[in-house]
Design a protein around this motif. Structure first.
Motif, PDB file in Angstrom:
ATOM      1  N   LEU A 119      72.178 -26.234  18.793  1.00  0.00           N
ATOM      2  CA  LEU A 119      72.452 -27.254  19.797  1.00  0.00           C
ATOM      3  C   LEU A 119      73.940 -27.273  20.126  1.00  0.00           C
ATOM      4  O   LEU A 119      74.783 -27.359  19.224  1.00  0.00           O
ATOM      5  CB  LEU A 119      72.036 -28.640  19.298  1.00  0.00           C
ATOM      6  CG  LEU A 119      70.581 -28.823  18.873  1.00  0.00           C
ATOM      7  CD1 LEU A 119      70.336 -30.269  18.473  1.00  0.00           C
ATOM      8  CD2 LEU A 119      69.622 -28.406  19.984  1.00  0.00           C
ATOM      9  N   ILE A 120      74.265 -27.194  21.419  1.00  0.00           N
ATOM     10  CA  ILE A 120      75.640 -27.324  21.887  1.00  0.00           C
ATOM     11  C   ILE A 120      75.828 -28.745  22.368  1.00  0.00           C
ATOM     12  O   ILE A 120      75.144 -29.203  23.295  1.00  0.00           O
ATOM     13  CB  ILE A 120      75.920 -26.306  23.024  1.00  0.00           C
ATOM     14  CG1 ILE A 120      75.774 -24.885  22.485  1.00  0.00           C
ATOM     15  CG2 ILE A 120      77.313 -26.530  23.607  1.00  0.00           C
ATOM     16  CD1 ILE A 120      75.895 -23.816  23.549  1.00  0.00           C
ATOM     17  N   LEU A 121      76.745 -29.476  21.720  1.00  0.00           N
ATOM     18  CA  LEU A 121      76.906 -30.910  21.950  1.00  0.00           C
ATOM     19  C   LEU A 121      78.371 -31.245  22.178  1.00  0.00           C
ATOM     20  O   LEU A 121      79.267 -30.497  21.779  1.00  0.00           O
ATOM     21  CB  LEU A 121      76.417 -31.701  20.734  1.00  0.00           C
ATOM     22  CG  LEU A 121      74.948 -31.572  20.327  1.00  0.00           C
ATOM     23  CD1 LEU A 121      74.803 -32.007  18.892  1.00  0.00           C
ATOM     24  CD2 LEU A 121      74.086 -32.425  21.224  1.00  0.00           C
ATOM     25  N   ASP A 122      78.604 -32.422  22.787  1.00  0.00           N
ATOM     26  CA  ASP A 122      79.976 -32.923  22.862  1.00  0.00           C
ATOM     27  C   ASP A 122      80.271 -33.757  21.613  1.00  0.00           C
ATOM     28  O   ASP A 122      79.458 -33.840  20.693  1.00  0.00           O
ATOM     29  CB  ASP A 122      80.209 -33.722  24.146  1.00  0.00           C
ATOM     30  CG  ASP A 122      79.317 -34.947  24.253  1.00  0.00           C
ATOM     31  OD1 ASP A 122      78.791 -35.402  23.211  1.00  0.00           O
ATOM     32  OD2 ASP A 122      79.132 -35.467  25.375  1.00  0.00           O
ATOM     33  N   LEU A 176      70.185 -24.397  22.836  1.00  0.00           N
ATOM     34  CA  LEU A 176      69.964 -25.500  23.773  1.00  0.00           C
ATOM     35  C   LEU A 176      71.273 -26.235  24.024  1.00  0.00           C
ATOM     36  O   LEU A 176      72.004 -26.565  23.085  1.00  0.00           O
ATOM     37  CB  LEU A 176      68.927 -26.483  23.221  1.00  0.00           C
ATOM     38  CG  LEU A 176      67.511 -25.946  23.009  1.00  0.00           C
ATOM     39  CD1 LEU A 176      66.633 -27.014  22.370  1.00  0.00           C
ATOM     40  CD2 LEU A 176      66.896 -25.496  24.330  1.00  0.00           C
ATOM     41  N   CYS A 177      71.560 -26.476  25.302  1.00  0.00           N
ATOM     42  CA  CYS A 177      72.720 -27.275  25.697  1.00  0.00           C
ATOM     43  C   CYS A 177      72.255 -28.725  25.843  1.00  0.00           C
ATOM     44  O   CYS A 177      71.425 -29.023  26.718  1.00  0.00           O
ATOM     45  CB  CYS A 177      73.300 -26.764  27.018  1.00  0.00           C
ATOM     46  SG  CYS A 177      73.753 -25.021  26.981  1.00  0.00           S
ATOM     47  N   VAL A 178      72.767 -29.606  25.023  1.00  0.00           N
ATOM     48  CA  VAL A 178      72.258 -30.978  24.928  1.00  0.00           C
ATOM     49  C   VAL A 178      73.340 -31.972  25.331  1.00  0.00           C
ATOM     50  O   VAL A 178      74.504 -31.822  24.958  1.00  0.00           O
ATOM     51  CB  VAL A 178      71.769 -31.268  23.492  1.00  0.00           C
ATOM     52  CG1 VAL A 178      71.288 -32.719  23.368  1.00  0.00           C
ATOM     53  CG2 VAL A 178      70.659 -30.312  23.098  1.00  0.00           C
ATOM     54  N   ASP A 179      72.939 -32.972  26.085  1.00  0.00           N
ATOM     55  CA  ASP A 179      73.853 -34.061  26.429  1.00  0.00           C
ATOM     56  C   ASP A 179      73.035 -35.221  26.973  1.00  0.00           C
ATOM     57  O   ASP A 179      71.827 -35.095  27.215  1.00  0.00           O
ATOM     58  CB  ASP A 179      74.889 -33.611  27.456  1.00  0.00           C
ATOM     59  CG  ASP A 179      76.124 -34.513  27.451  1.00  0.00           C
ATOM     60  OD1 ASP A 179      76.170 -35.447  26.627  1.00  0.00           O
ATOM     61  OD2 ASP A 179      77.022 -34.304  28.278  1.00  0.00           O
ATOM     62  N   GLU A 180      73.716 -36.359  27.189  1.00  0.00           N
ATOM     63  CA  GLU A 180      73.074 -37.539  27.750  1.00  0.00           C
ATOM     64  C   GLU A 180      73.772 -37.916  29.050  1.00  0.00           C
ATOM     65  O   GLU A 180      74.995 -38.003  29.082  1.00  0.00           O
ATOM     66  CB  GLU A 180      73.152 -38.723  26.786  1.00  0.00           C
ATOM     67  CG  GLU A 180      72.620 -38.442  25.392  1.00  0.00           C
ATOM     68  CD  GLU A 180      73.671 -37.911  24.449  1.00  0.00           C
ATOM     69  OE1 GLU A 180      73.317 -37.414  23.366  1.00  0.00           O
ATOM     70  OE2 GLU A 180      74.857 -37.964  24.814  1.00  0.00           O
ATOM     71  N   LYS A 181      73.004 -38.136  30.079  1.00  0.00           N
ATOM     72  CA  LYS A 181      73.546 -38.697  31.319  1.00  0.00           C
ATOM     73  C   LYS A 181      73.282 -40.188  31.262  1.00  0.00           C
ATOM     74  O   LYS A 181      72.188 -40.656  31.570  1.00  0.00           O
ATOM     75  CB  LYS A 181      72.908 -38.053  32.546  1.00  0.00           C
ATOM     76  CG  LYS A 181      73.556 -38.496  33.863  1.00  0.00           C
ATOM     77  CD  LYS A 181      73.047 -37.685  35.028  1.00  0.00           C
ATOM     78  CE  LYS A 181      73.699 -38.116  36.325  1.00  0.00           C
ATOM     79  NZ  LYS A 181      75.176 -37.966  36.312  1.00  0.00           N
TER      80      LYS A 181
END
Length: 360
Positions: free
Chosen positions: A256-259, A173-178
Protein backbone atom coordinates in the motif's frame (compact mmCIF):
# COMPACT_ATOMS: atom_id res chain seq x y z
CA UNK A 1 13.44 12.33 -71.34
CA UNK A 2 13.27 13.55 -67.73
CA UNK A 3 16.27 15.41 -66.39
CA UNK A 4 18.50 13.05 -64.36
CA UNK A 5 18.36 13.67 -60.63
CA UNK A 6 21.46 14.78 -58.79
CA UNK A 7 22.41 12.12 -56.21
CA UNK A 8 21.43 13.12 -52.68
CA UNK A 9 23.59 11.80 -49.86
CA UNK A 10 23.42 12.71 -46.18
CA UNK A 11 25.76 12.13 -43.27
CA UNK A 12 24.85 10.11 -40.20
CA UNK A 13 24.64 13.34 -38.21
CA UNK A 14 22.28 14.91 -40.76
CA UNK A 15 20.14 11.76 -40.84
CA UNK A 16 19.81 11.79 -37.06
CA UNK A 17 18.82 15.48 -37.08
CA UNK A 18 16.27 14.95 -39.86
CA UNK A 19 14.71 11.99 -38.06
CA UNK A 20 14.39 14.13 -34.96
CA UNK A 21 12.61 16.87 -36.93
CA UNK A 22 10.27 14.34 -38.50
CA UNK A 23 9.33 12.61 -35.24
CA UNK A 24 9.35 15.44 -32.69
CA UNK A 25 5.74 16.49 -31.82
CA UNK A 26 6.73 20.14 -31.38
CA UNK A 27 8.28 20.46 -34.86
CA UNK A 28 6.31 22.62 -37.31
CA UNK A 29 4.50 20.36 -39.74
CA UNK A 30 6.08 22.08 -42.76
CA UNK A 31 9.59 21.38 -41.43
CA UNK A 32 8.65 17.79 -40.55
CA UNK A 33 7.41 17.19 -44.13
CA UNK A 34 10.61 18.61 -45.61
CA UNK A 35 12.67 16.35 -43.36
CA UNK A 36 10.70 13.30 -44.51
CA UNK A 37 11.17 14.33 -48.15
CA UNK A 38 14.94 14.52 -47.77
CA UNK A 39 15.09 11.21 -45.90
CA UNK A 40 13.10 9.46 -48.65
CA UNK A 41 15.23 11.05 -51.35
CA UNK A 42 18.39 9.92 -49.56
CA UNK A 43 17.05 6.36 -49.66
CA UNK A 44 17.11 6.56 -53.46
CA UNK A 45 13.39 7.19 -54.19
CA UNK A 46 12.48 9.32 -57.20
CA UNK A 47 10.56 12.58 -56.85
CA UNK A 48 7.38 10.87 -58.06
CA UNK A 49 7.73 8.03 -55.55
CA UNK A 50 8.40 10.42 -52.67
CA UNK A 51 5.45 12.64 -53.65
CA UNK A 52 3.09 9.68 -53.85
CA UNK A 53 4.30 8.21 -50.55
CA UNK A 54 3.99 11.49 -48.63
CA UNK A 55 0.84 12.80 -50.32
CA UNK A 56 2.43 15.89 -51.83
CA UNK A 57 3.39 17.17 -55.31
CA UNK A 58 6.56 16.19 -57.15
CA UNK A 59 7.35 19.88 -57.69
CA UNK A 60 7.42 20.32 -53.90
CA UNK A 61 9.72 17.32 -53.59
CA UNK A 62 12.03 18.71 -56.26
CA UNK A 63 12.17 22.11 -54.56
CA UNK A 64 13.30 20.78 -51.19
CA UNK A 65 15.66 18.24 -52.76
CA UNK A 66 17.37 21.11 -54.57
CA UNK A 67 17.41 23.37 -51.50
CA UNK A 68 19.02 20.63 -49.40
CA UNK A 69 21.67 19.96 -52.06
CA UNK A 70 22.53 23.67 -52.16
CA UNK A 71 22.34 24.66 -48.47
CA UNK A 72 22.12 21.47 -46.42
CA UNK A 73 19.89 21.50 -43.31
CA UNK A 74 19.70 25.31 -43.42
CA UNK A 75 17.97 25.04 -46.79
CA UNK A 76 14.91 23.42 -45.20
CA UNK A 77 14.13 26.57 -43.20
CA UNK A 78 12.02 29.30 -44.79
CA UNK A 79 14.00 32.19 -46.18
CA UNK A 80 13.44 35.61 -44.59
CA UNK A 81 10.42 37.33 -46.08
CA UNK A 82 10.52 40.95 -47.30
CA UNK A 83 8.64 43.53 -45.29
CA UNK A 84 8.83 46.83 -43.48
CA UNK A 85 11.98 47.32 -41.39
CA UNK A 86 11.67 46.77 -37.65
CA UNK A 87 11.13 50.03 -35.75
CA UNK A 88 11.59 48.69 -32.19
CA UNK A 89 15.28 48.56 -31.34
CA UNK A 90 17.03 45.74 -29.51
CA UNK A 91 17.64 48.12 -26.62
CA UNK A 92 13.89 48.78 -26.27
CA UNK A 93 13.16 45.05 -26.31
CA UNK A 94 15.87 44.43 -23.70
CA UNK A 95 14.50 47.22 -21.51
CA UNK A 96 10.96 45.79 -21.66
CA UNK A 97 12.20 42.31 -20.76
CA UNK A 98 14.37 43.62 -17.91
CA UNK A 99 11.49 45.56 -16.39
CA UNK A 100 9.21 42.55 -16.70
CA UNK A 101 11.66 40.24 -14.94
CA UNK A 102 13.48 42.46 -12.49
CA UNK A 103 11.55 45.65 -11.70
CA UNK A 104 7.87 45.16 -10.75
CA UNK A 105 5.70 48.30 -10.75
CA UNK A 106 5.42 50.26 -7.50
CA UNK A 107 1.64 49.91 -7.20
CA UNK A 108 1.22 46.27 -8.28
CA UNK A 109 2.78 42.85 -7.95
CA UNK A 110 3.29 42.38 -11.70
CA UNK A 111 3.16 44.24 -15.00
CA UNK A 112 0.26 44.30 -17.39
CA UNK A 113 0.72 45.04 -21.09
CA UNK A 114 -0.86 48.45 -20.59
CA UNK A 115 1.20 49.45 -17.54
CA UNK A 116 4.46 48.29 -19.13
CA UNK A 117 3.60 50.11 -22.34
CA UNK A 118 3.13 53.34 -20.37
CA UNK A 119 6.43 52.81 -18.55
CA UNK A 120 8.52 52.03 -21.64
CA UNK A 121 6.86 54.17 -24.31
CA UNK A 122 6.03 51.13 -26.43
CA UNK A 123 2.58 50.29 -27.68
CA UNK A 124 0.49 47.72 -25.85
CA UNK A 125 0.58 45.49 -28.95
CA UNK A 126 4.39 45.66 -29.03
CA UNK A 127 4.64 44.64 -25.38
CA UNK A 128 2.27 41.73 -26.02
CA UNK A 129 4.39 40.58 -28.96
CA UNK A 130 7.61 40.80 -26.95
CA UNK A 131 6.11 38.75 -24.13
CA UNK A 132 4.88 36.10 -26.55
CA UNK A 133 8.27 35.94 -28.29
CA UNK A 134 10.08 35.33 -24.98
CA UNK A 135 7.31 33.20 -23.38
CA UNK A 136 6.68 35.69 -20.56
CA UNK A 137 3.36 35.53 -18.70
CA UNK A 138 3.49 37.92 -15.71
CA UNK A 139 -0.26 37.52 -15.06
CA UNK A 140 0.15 33.81 -14.25
CA UNK A 141 1.53 32.26 -11.08
CA UNK A 142 1.73 28.65 -9.95
CA UNK A 143 2.28 27.15 -6.51
CA UNK A 144 4.92 24.70 -5.34
CA UNK A 145 6.03 23.09 -2.12
CA UNK A 146 9.34 21.28 -1.69
CA UNK A 147 9.41 18.31 0.62
CA UNK A 148 11.41 18.69 3.85
CA UNK A 149 11.30 14.96 4.54
CA UNK A 150 14.80 13.76 5.60
CA UNK A 151 13.99 10.40 3.93
CA UNK A 152 12.81 12.00 0.69
CA UNK A 153 15.35 10.25 -1.55
CA UNK A 154 14.83 6.76 -0.15
CA UNK A 155 11.02 7.11 -0.20
CA UNK A 156 11.01 8.28 -3.82
CA UNK A 157 13.23 5.37 -4.86
CA UNK A 158 11.04 2.93 -2.92
CA UNK A 159 7.71 4.08 -4.41
CA UNK A 160 8.95 4.56 -7.98
CA UNK A 161 10.53 1.13 -7.76
CA UNK A 162 7.11 -0.32 -6.91
CA UNK A 163 5.60 1.40 -9.96
CA UNK A 164 8.29 0.42 -12.46
CA UNK A 165 9.26 -3.01 -11.06
CA UNK A 166 6.43 -4.36 -8.87
CA UNK A 167 7.35 -7.43 -6.81
CA UNK A 168 6.27 -10.90 -7.92
CA UNK A 169 3.11 -12.41 -6.47
CA UNK A 170 2.06 -9.08 -5.01
CA UNK A 171 -0.43 -6.30 -5.68
CA UNK A 172 0.58 -2.62 -5.46
CA UNK A 173 -2.29 -0.33 -4.44
CA UNK A 174 -2.26 3.46 -4.22
CA UNK A 175 -4.48 4.32 -1.25
CA UNK A 176 -5.85 7.62 -0.02
CA UNK A 177 -9.01 9.31 1.24
CA UNK A 178 -10.85 12.12 -0.49
CA UNK A 179 -12.36 13.72 2.56
CA UNK A 180 -15.03 16.38 3.05
CA UNK A 181 -16.77 15.85 -0.31
CA UNK A 182 -19.76 18.15 -0.02
CA UNK A 183 -23.26 17.21 -1.11
CA UNK A 184 -24.24 20.54 -2.66
CA UNK A 185 -27.66 21.10 -4.21
CA UNK A 186 -28.21 24.10 -6.47
CA UNK A 187 -31.13 26.25 -5.38
CA UNK A 188 -32.70 26.20 -8.87
CA UNK A 189 -32.70 23.64 -11.68
CA UNK A 190 -29.76 23.54 -14.08
CA UNK A 191 -30.25 25.20 -17.48
CA UNK A 192 -28.90 22.54 -19.86
CA UNK A 193 -26.49 22.95 -22.74
CA UNK A 194 -28.08 24.13 -26.01
CA UNK A 195 -26.77 25.18 -29.43
CA UNK A 196 -25.37 28.66 -28.94
CA UNK A 197 -25.73 28.59 -25.13
CA UNK A 198 -23.55 26.97 -22.48
CA UNK A 199 -25.01 25.14 -19.50
CA UNK A 200 -25.83 27.42 -16.57
CA UNK A 201 -26.40 26.91 -12.87
CA UNK A 202 -27.12 29.13 -9.89
CA UNK A 203 -24.18 30.45 -7.92
CA UNK A 204 -25.80 29.56 -4.58
CA UNK A 205 -26.49 26.14 -3.13
CA UNK A 206 -27.77 24.22 -0.10
CA UNK A 207 -25.38 22.04 1.90
CA UNK A 208 -26.53 18.51 2.72
CA UNK A 209 -23.50 17.22 4.59
CA UNK A 210 -20.22 15.62 3.60
CA UNK A 211 -18.75 12.19 2.98
CA UNK A 212 -15.30 10.68 2.57
CA UNK A 213 -14.32 8.33 -0.25
CA UNK A 214 -11.64 5.78 0.62
CA UNK A 215 -10.03 4.48 -2.58
CA UNK A 216 -7.33 1.95 -3.48
CA UNK A 217 -6.10 2.19 -7.07
CA UNK A 218 -4.37 -0.68 -8.83
CA UNK A 219 -2.23 1.39 -11.19
CA UNK A 220 -1.35 -1.61 -13.35
CA UNK A 221 -4.99 -2.28 -14.30
CA UNK A 222 -6.74 0.99 -13.37
CA UNK A 223 -9.29 -0.82 -11.20
CA UNK A 224 -10.36 0.84 -7.94
CA UNK A 225 -11.62 -0.45 -4.61
CA UNK A 226 -13.80 2.30 -3.15
CA UNK A 227 -15.97 2.80 -0.09
CA UNK A 228 -17.71 5.87 1.36
CA UNK A 229 -17.77 6.64 5.07
CA UNK A 230 -19.32 9.59 6.89
CA UNK A 231 -16.30 9.98 9.18
CA UNK A 232 -12.58 9.95 8.61
CA UNK A 233 -10.97 8.16 11.53
CA UNK A 234 -8.63 5.26 12.15
CA UNK A 235 -11.65 2.99 12.65
CA UNK A 236 -12.94 3.75 9.13
CA UNK A 237 -9.47 3.19 7.70
CA UNK A 238 -9.24 -0.18 9.48
CA UNK A 239 -12.62 -1.18 8.02
CA UNK A 240 -11.40 -0.17 4.57
CA UNK A 241 -8.25 -2.27 5.03
CA UNK A 242 -10.54 -5.20 5.78
CA UNK A 243 -12.37 -4.59 2.47
CA UNK A 244 -9.02 -4.59 0.64
CA UNK A 245 -8.04 -7.80 2.41
CA UNK A 246 -11.27 -9.47 1.27
CA UNK A 247 -10.91 -8.18 -2.30
CA UNK A 248 -7.31 -9.25 -2.94
CA UNK A 249 -6.61 -12.98 -3.48
CA UNK A 250 -5.12 -14.57 -0.39
CA UNK A 251 -1.99 -15.79 -2.22
CA UNK A 252 -0.82 -12.24 -3.01
CA UNK A 253 1.10 -9.81 -0.83
CA UNK A 254 -0.36 -6.29 -0.65
CA UNK A 255 1.84 -3.19 -0.92
CA UNK A 256 0.00 0.00 0.00
CA UNK A 257 1.29 3.45 -0.98
CA UNK A 258 -0.02 5.95 1.57
CA UNK A 259 0.51 9.51 2.73
CA UNK A 260 1.53 10.45 6.26
CA UNK A 261 -1.96 11.15 7.64
CA UNK A 262 -2.12 10.36 11.35
CA UNK A 263 -4.94 7.79 11.00
CA UNK A 264 -2.58 5.56 9.00
CA UNK A 265 -0.19 5.18 11.95
CA UNK A 266 -2.40 4.79 15.01
CA UNK A 267 -2.02 1.82 17.43
CA UNK A 268 -5.30 0.39 16.08
CA UNK A 269 -3.83 0.22 12.58
CA UNK A 270 -0.50 -1.14 13.80
CA UNK A 271 -2.25 -3.98 15.63
CA UNK A 272 -4.34 -4.79 12.55
CA UNK A 273 -1.23 -4.87 10.35
CA UNK A 274 0.54 -7.14 12.84
CA UNK A 275 -2.31 -9.65 12.43
CA UNK A 276 -2.12 -9.36 8.60
CA UNK A 277 1.58 -9.74 7.71
CA UNK A 278 0.97 -9.79 3.96
CA UNK A 279 0.24 -6.02 4.10
CA UNK A 280 3.25 -3.72 3.58
CA UNK A 281 2.96 0.07 3.92
CA UNK A 282 5.04 2.53 1.91
CA UNK A 283 4.68 6.16 2.98
CA UNK A 284 5.10 9.04 0.53
CA UNK A 285 7.46 11.91 1.41
CA UNK A 286 5.83 14.90 3.10
CA UNK A 287 4.29 17.44 0.71
CA UNK A 288 4.60 14.93 -2.13
CA UNK A 289 1.07 13.77 -2.86
CA UNK A 290 1.93 13.94 -6.59
CA UNK A 291 3.77 10.64 -6.27
CA UNK A 292 0.60 8.81 -5.24
CA UNK A 293 -1.23 7.88 -8.47
CA UNK A 294 -4.63 7.73 -6.78
CA UNK A 295 -4.49 11.54 -6.61
CA UNK A 296 -4.74 11.63 -10.42
CA UNK A 297 -7.79 9.40 -10.21
CA UNK A 298 -9.36 11.68 -7.58
CA UNK A 299 -8.74 14.66 -9.88
CA UNK A 300 -10.61 12.94 -12.72
CA UNK A 301 -13.45 12.03 -10.33
CA UNK A 302 -13.80 15.67 -9.25
CA UNK A 303 -13.85 17.01 -12.81
CA UNK A 304 -16.22 14.43 -14.25
CA UNK A 305 -18.70 13.72 -11.46
CA UNK A 306 -18.48 16.00 -8.41
CA UNK A 307 -17.72 19.59 -9.39
CA UNK A 308 -20.76 20.11 -11.64
CA UNK A 309 -23.08 17.75 -9.81
CA UNK A 310 -26.12 18.69 -7.74
CA UNK A 311 -26.96 16.33 -4.89
CA UNK A 312 -30.08 16.51 -2.76
CA UNK A 313 -28.57 14.47 0.08
CA UNK A 314 -25.37 12.86 1.26
CA UNK A 315 -26.82 9.49 0.32
CA UNK A 316 -27.31 10.60 -3.30
CA UNK A 317 -23.71 11.87 -3.40
CA UNK A 318 -22.41 8.55 -2.09
CA UNK A 319 -24.52 6.69 -4.63
CA UNK A 320 -23.04 8.81 -7.42
CA UNK A 321 -19.50 8.12 -6.19
CA UNK A 322 -20.09 4.36 -6.02
CA UNK A 323 -21.60 4.42 -9.51
CA UNK A 324 -18.51 6.22 -10.78
CA UNK A 325 -16.26 3.57 -9.21
CA UNK A 326 -18.34 0.78 -10.76
CA UNK A 327 -18.26 2.46 -14.17
CA UNK A 328 -14.49 2.94 -13.89
CA UNK A 329 -14.00 -0.75 -13.14
CA UNK A 330 -16.03 -1.81 -16.18
CA UNK A 331 -13.58 -0.08 -18.53
CA UNK A 332 -10.47 0.60 -16.42
CA UNK A 333 -7.51 2.55 -17.79
CA UNK A 334 -4.03 1.64 -16.51
CA UNK A 335 -1.90 4.40 -15.00
CA UNK A 336 1.61 4.25 -16.49
CA UNK A 337 4.46 5.76 -14.46
CA UNK A 338 7.20 6.93 -16.83
CA UNK A 339 9.93 8.77 -14.90
CA UNK A 340 12.65 6.95 -13.04
CA UNK A 341 13.55 7.91 -9.48
CA UNK A 342 16.83 9.43 -10.66
CA UNK A 343 15.04 11.64 -13.20
CA UNK A 344 12.73 12.92 -10.45
CA UNK A 345 15.62 13.61 -8.09
CA UNK A 346 17.56 15.40 -10.84
CA UNK A 347 14.51 17.55 -11.60
CA UNK A 348 14.12 18.47 -7.91
CA UNK A 349 17.83 19.28 -7.70
CA UNK A 350 17.63 21.63 -10.71
CA UNK A 351 14.55 23.31 -9.25
CA UNK A 352 16.31 23.82 -5.91
CA UNK A 353 19.26 25.39 -7.70
CA UNK A 354 16.98 27.79 -9.56
CA UNK A 355 15.09 28.84 -6.43
CA UNK A 356 18.26 29.21 -4.34
CA UNK A 357 19.77 31.48 -7.01
CA UNK A 358 16.62 33.60 -7.27
CA UNK A 359 16.68 37.07 -5.81
CA UNK A 360 12.98 36.93 -4.81
Amino acid sequence: MARPLAPLTITDEQRSELRGWAARPTTAQAIALRARIVLRCADGDSNEEVAEGLGTHRVTVGKWRRRFLELGLDGLVDSPRPGAPRVITDEAVESAISKTLEAPPKNATHWSTRSLANATGLSQTAVSRIWRAFSLQPHRVETFKLSNDPLFVSKVRDIVGLYLNPPDRALVLCVDEKSQIQALERTQPLLPLRPGAIARRTHDYVRHGTTTLFAALDARTGRVIGKCYRQHRADEFRRFLRIIDESVPANLDVHLILDNYSTHKTPVIRRWLARHPRFHLHFTPTYSSWINLVESWFSALTRRRVRRGSFCSTRSLERALQEYVASNNQTPTPFAWTKSAQEILDSVRRFCQRTSNSAH
